[in-house]
Design an enzyme around this catalytic site. Structure first.
Site, short mmCIF file in Angstrom:
data_model
loop_
_atom_site.label_atom_id
_atom_site.label_comp_id
_atom_site.label_asym_id
_atom_site.label_seq_id
_atom_site.Cartn_x
_atom_site.Cartn_y
_atom_site.Cartn_z
N LYS A 202 0.86 -1.19 0.00
CA LYS A 202 0.00 0.00 0.00
C LYS A 202 0.90 1.24 0.00
O LYS A 202 1.87 1.30 0.76
CB LYS A 202 -0.90 -0.05 1.25
CG LYS A 202 -2.09 0.87 1.18
CD LYS A 202 -3.15 0.48 2.19
CE LYS A 202 -4.27 1.50 2.21
NZ LYS A 202 -5.39 1.11 3.07
N GLU B 225 -19.18 -5.23 10.57
CA GLU B 225 -20.12 -4.46 11.39
C GLU B 225 -21.13 -5.37 12.07
O GLU B 225 -21.51 -5.17 13.23
CB GLU B 225 -20.84 -3.42 10.52
CG GLU B 225 -19.97 -2.24 10.08
CD GLU B 225 -19.03 -2.53 8.93
OE1 GLU B 225 -19.15 -3.62 8.31
OE2 GLU B 225 -18.17 -1.69 8.64
N ARG C 195 -25.32 -1.73 7.58
CA ARG C 195 -25.08 -3.13 7.27
C ARG C 195 -25.45 -4.05 8.44
O ARG C 195 -25.63 -5.25 8.27
CB ARG C 195 -23.60 -3.29 6.94
CG ARG C 195 -23.30 -4.58 6.30
CD ARG C 195 -21.97 -4.53 5.62
NE ARG C 195 -22.06 -3.96 4.29
CZ ARG C 195 -21.07 -4.02 3.43
NH1 ARG C 195 -19.94 -4.59 3.74
NH2 ARG C 195 -21.21 -3.50 2.23
C1 TPP Z 1 -18.66 -1.61 5.21
C2 TPP Z 1 -17.45 -0.73 5.33
N1 TPP Z 1 -16.82 -0.62 6.51
C3 TPP Z 1 -15.73 0.17 6.61
C4 TPP Z 1 -15.26 0.86 5.53
C5 TPP Z 1 -14.10 1.82 5.67
N2 TPP Z 1 -12.94 1.39 4.87
C6 TPP Z 1 -12.67 1.93 3.67
S1 TPP Z 1 -11.32 1.29 2.97
C7 TPP Z 1 -11.08 0.26 4.25
C8 TPP Z 1 -9.92 -0.68 4.23
C9 TPP Z 1 -10.03 -1.64 3.13
O1 TPP Z 1 -8.93 -2.50 3.17
P1 TPP Z 1 -8.57 -3.35 1.90
O2 TPP Z 1 -9.79 -3.93 1.33
O3 TPP Z 1 -7.50 -4.29 2.28
O4 TPP Z 1 -8.03 -2.28 0.87
P2 TPP Z 1 -6.69 -1.40 0.95
O5 TPP Z 1 -7.11 -0.06 1.46
O6 TPP Z 1 -5.73 -2.08 1.86
O7 TPP Z 1 -6.21 -1.35 -0.44
C10 TPP Z 1 -12.04 0.45 5.24
C11 TPP Z 1 -12.08 -0.25 6.54
C12 TPP Z 1 -15.96 0.73 4.32
N3 TPP Z 1 -15.59 1.39 3.22
N4 TPP Z 1 -17.03 -0.07 4.24
#
Ligand code: TPP
Length: 644
Positions: free
Chosen positions: A289, A378, A406
């Site tokens: 990342k 969630e 959710r």
């Molecule tokens: C249902 C939900 N919960 C929390 C989030 C907040 N959120 C946005 S990106 C993220 C991390 C996602 O991690 P990953 O899928 O590994 O992608 P990366 O950012 O590491 O590329 C979170 C927790 C969200 N978008 N949707």
């Protein structure tokens, strides 16, 4: 405005068709230019950062190998899709990303035919892509490919597993790409993360993987599989499965990888191969990342969405103030829960994947045995809290208002019906700004207040937040208790006030007045205060009530108000349909009061992205809107010059 010029090759890419003819060297050059363009734009205009940098090579490879928009690429969450947007015709207006009336910060079907599925919330990609693949199969579009790109963070959610569980037996050619960077916004958590690390580093695995790739390597690219080769691959995979029981194989998804997600040649070759392998499959790629911007690689949480920064020095710009500024509501939550937990040893804190965003991380650092990040889960967060509550614990379950959508069944079925005293801190309640439609916490007042046993409250400032948190954890409270507060700063630089119990269901009169009463719920009370200040200069004297609770309502206070005033304005940072104003109307209807009422809040339409100021103005519940509404209702009394 500073003009940003894309690199020479990127300047020629107006659609993915322009990418098809590039050589591998040119693709490499394109990845460099694309990465630089993302750095240039985000440093000046803000937005998500590290995630898009991490998938630059994957994005270029996908658009080189697949034939979008006919082939469908579904990005999970979509915060990593900046490269995709730039390569699909949105390069020249990418500086409007996340701005009012500009491009959405996430894929959005109404914005481009290349954005196959609207996102913002995580873990939807596998189900959505499977739906597309099943529809393509049904329509006889045999050559149409569907790809879901999902991160290891998003994969922790139940929804992703529901999708895989179906995909494994659905007989489509779906390709799932698992972008594994070991990160969510904060470091990823849970057993799955450990499993992914194990299969990435396991020597047994790597040997078997090489066998599989050797079998694949014998294939001419683009060839259809003979029975013999297909069975060889099958055999290699099966031997792998029996030795290390691959989770994805157990779900009947053929597992490939892990491969280096920053090696464009390897990615292109692999995707070309996988394109021709029938059936559901998963490619595991390993990425970093923030790749290519060393500060972001080294502090990935900070650079998830850093705000504006100097792309040369890496300095993140912070506004400088002469006087102390109010803290963010989030930080008040984060510090206050520790203060309470130090005094009350049955308090726990839970967040689904937002420890930094919610500031629960302070407690996680200080009391690791009593504060947990449970991943992007969630539903689990709510039911876990309910389970703890059955054992007498007081759990502060902190979930962003829009993500709580959710877990609605868990709120009703696991908490409210059993009347368990879980405390829901709904962060980012109301309009959130640049994240836009998917992230606005618009609906929680309506969806929480219709549930029996719920207490639903909103603080107007930091001190009120502390007192509501204090009240909710008292032994005397034995019902589920919602405290909703917005993103960002409150209003009290001196926020650390002594705790005071707030009687449940009691509002407060902030200002006496005549002719008209303004009833506010939560932070927008401050907009009402500002409006009243303005109205005073025009000779108007409205009363102001901070109702604090939308459930239970302060009926004594409402009777007083309805007896005294025949003009009432309600103000809330939430959907007007079914919200706070509606609750007041229900009260009036029940008791047969018939004042003139205007309800200000989020109208019944989708509000997109912009600054909070722009969006509150568009929705019509900022100070100006309140003052304007009061003037109109009081037009007989207002001098005509103020009505223009
Ligand atoms: C249902 C939900 N919960 C929390 C989030 C907040 N959120 C946005 S990106 C993220 C991390 C996602 O991690 P990953 O899928 O590994 O992608 P990366 O950012 O590491 O590329 C979170 C927790 C969200 N978008 N949707």
């Amino acid at each position: 405005m500073i003009e940003i010029t894309p690199g020479p090759l990127l300047s020629t890419i107006d659609s993915p068709a322009d990418l098809k003819k590039l050589t591998v060297d040119q693709l490499q050059q394109l990845t460099n230019e694309l990465r630089q363009y993302i750095i240039d734009i985000v440093s000046l205009h803000g937005g998500h950062f590290g995630a898009s940098l991490g998938v630059v090579e994957l994005t270029v490879a996908l658009h080189h190998v697949f034939n979008a928009p006919y082939d469908q690429i579904v990005w999970d969450v979509g915060h990593q899709a900046y490269g995709h947007k730039i390569l699909t015709g949105r390069r020249d207006n990418f500086a409007t990303n996340r701005k009012y009336k500009g491009l959405s910060g996430f894929p959005n079907r109404s914005e481009s035919e290349y954005d196959t599925f609207g996102v913002g919330h995580s873990s939807t990609s596998i189900s959505a892509a499977l739906g597309m693949a099943m529809a393509a199969k049904y329509k006889g579009e045999k050559d149409r490919k569907t790809v879901a790109v999902i991160g290891d963070g998003a994969l922790t959610a139940g929804l992703a597993f529901e999708g895989m569980n179906h995909a494994g037996v659905a007989d489509t050619d779906l390709l799932i790409i698992l972008n594994d960077n070991c990160m969510s916004i904060d470091p990823n958590v849970g057993a799955l993360k450990e499993y992914l690390t194990d299969i990435t580093t396991s020597q047994t695995y790597n040997k078997l993987k090489d066998d599989i790739w050797r079998a694949l390597g014998k294939l001419p690219v683009g060839a259809h599989f003979s029975r013999e080769i297909a069975s060889k691959i099958e055999h290699s995979i099966k031997s792998f499965v029996s030795k290390s029981s691959n989770l994805f194989e157990a779900l009947k998804l053929r597992y490939f990888g892990p491969i280096d997600g920053h090696n464009i040649t390897k990615l292109v070759d692999t995707l070309n191969d996988l394109k021709n392998i029938p059936g559901p499959k998963l490619l595991h790629i390993i990425t970093v990342k923030g790749k290519g911007f060393s500060l972001a690689e080294n502090d990935q949480t900070k650079w998830h969405a850093p705000g504006l920064f100097d792309k040369i020095t890496g300095e993140i710009y912070k506004k400088k103030f002469e006087t102390p500024q109010p803290p963010k509501y989030q930080d008040v939550f984060g510090h206050t829960i520790i203060e309470l937990a130090e005094k009350n040893n049955i308090i726990f804190g839970i967040t689904p994947a937002m420890p930094s965003g919610s500031s629960l991380k302070f407690m996680m650092e200080k009391m690791p045995e009593r504060a947990f990040d449970v991943g992007i889960c969630e539903q689990h967060a709510v039911t876990l809290s309910a389970g703890m509550a059955t054992q007498g614990m007081k759990v502060f379950c902190n979930i962003y208002s829009s993500f709580m959508q959710r877990a609605y069944d868990q709120v009703i079925h696991d908490v409210a019906i059993q009347d368990l005293p879980v405390i829901f801190c709904l962060d980012r309640a109301g309009l959130v700004g640049e994240d836009g439609a998917t992230h606005h916490g618009a609906y929680d007042i309506a969806y929480m207040r219709c549930i029996p046993n719920m207490i639903v409250s909103a603080p107007m400032n930091e001190s009120e937040l502390r007192n509501l948190m204090y009240t909710a954890q008292l032994e005397s409270n034995n019902h589920p208790f919602v405290i909703r507060y917005p993103r960002g700063e409150g209003v009290m630089p001196e926020w650390k006030t002594p705790f005071q119990e707030i009687p449940i269901g009691k509002g407060r009169k902030l200002k006496d007045g005549e002719d008209i009463a303004i009833l506010s719920f939560g932070h927008p009370g401050n907009f009402a205060t500002a409006a009243i200040r303005e109205l005073k200069t025009e000779g108007l004297n409205p009363a102001h009530y901070d109702m604090r609770f939308v459930k239970p309502l302060d009926e004594t206070m409402l009777h007083e108000i309805c007896k005294k005033f025949d003009k009432i304005i309600t103000v809330e940072d939430g959907a007007v349909s079914g919200g706070f104003g509606t609750a007041i109307l229900e009260f009036m209807s029940f008791h047969n009061y018939k004042p003139e009422v205007k309800i200000l809040g989020i109208p019944d339409k989708i509000i997109e992205q912009g600054t909070l100021k722009e969006l509150r103005h568009e929705a019509g519940f900022d100070a100006q809107a309140i003052a304007r509404t009061a003037r109109e209702m009081m037009k007989d009394k207002v001098k005509s010059s103020f009505l223009q």
